[in-house]
Design an enzyme around this catalytic site. Sequence first.
Site: not given
Ligand code: MN
Length: 436
Positions: A139, A146, A212, A214, A246, A250, A253, A266, A270, A381
């Site tokens: 990834d 971002h 996420e 992606e 993904d 948080r 992480q 993570k 996925t 975000e």
């Molecule tokens: Mn990602």
Amino acid sequence: MTPAFDATTDPALRSWVDVPAGSDFPIQNLPFGAFVRPGESSARLGVAIGDSILDLRIVARAGLLEAGLPEAETLLGATTLNALLARGKPAWRAVRSRLSTLLASGNRELHDAGIADQSFVSRPGARMALPIEVADYVDFYSSREHATNLGKILRPDTEPLLPNWRWIPIGYHGRASSVVISETPVVRPRGQLKAANAEAPVFAPTRMLDFELELAFVTGNGPALGSAISVERAPDHIFGVVLLNDWSARDIQGWEYQPLGPLLGKSFATSLAPWIVTLDALEPFRVDGPRQDPPPLDYLAIATPQNYDIGLAVELTPADTRGARTHTQTIARTNFRGMYWNMAQQLAHSSSNGSRVRAGDLYASGTISGSEPGTYGSMIELSWRGANPLALADGTTRAFIEDGDTITLRGSCDRAGAAHIGLGEVSGTILPANGA
Ligand code: MN
């Protein structure tokens, strides 16, 4: 630059298979996936057209795909695309070109072979399976917007972009075995969480579950260990692209990622969309990317446009108190064309030390965010780490994703003069943590 159409992307092309107006899957698209027929346990390979799936095992068994690909029955009778991927771009193009011919208006070969009916299954409601056995999963972190937002949120007192970001397509190795097909429920993970003012972490279900937005690309085989793929040749190794979510915890992480990068925050899940859209189908939508400053090092420098104009959207559907899902709302819209590092550069960088690229490798873009608040591809975000919770249509608010929420990612390509094509969707619903 006006990208050229080839015989398979010609906007004048029509199919004898019914394709509803505005479908993501006209004959110009022909994305590859895997599906399970009712009553069967293993998957078959298929191509989406309109609201139907063409069963490639049946078409190949009838000998209709052998032009340019003598082993079609073996390669397309498989349960994943890996064997076809290993054959490389000439084989991919031979299959795509042949399928385009077979499905084009006026072609009668499926009828003449007596398989025109049995070769199709209804796409809505079809049980989909992972189209590839994921070999390795990487990834990246290639949206400047971002990376800048995350820098501002996580390291507010420093320069948001770390010094290496403009030189290296930053990435990490993810967990291939956690990649699941769209609609697979995702269990809220547990992990070590540490509040900023706490002395010690606790082990608990994540309180900051995120998505996420992606796009990932899927590869064929690269050269032997020790040899690199040049940036100019990189597109030849890319089969196509697929929507990917993904999922990210948080708080897990944030506590674990320094100094070696994400791991358990993570790797719990996925989600992958069922349809891989080939790079050839995307050719009419290839565009220039942002100017890169400083200029990339030579091994990453490529003169031809390598970005793609793909509109993207994120939908959130909360479950109401009875578990019904009636309030779907779009919480972000953005476009893939703004990515700073492109797929050719990502793949060239990834193989630049001589590490192997294998058929079925999956390389995700990193969260795709634009520069405006409604264009951010993650909840951290959109809610600015919970400081500005999103107001939902059902009257609730969201700082992060809650149990029962469904996140759906969509993508499509529109350009004047070209046929509309889409990437379909990838969705996942959050289940409560085990034992919670
Ligand atoms: Mn990602």
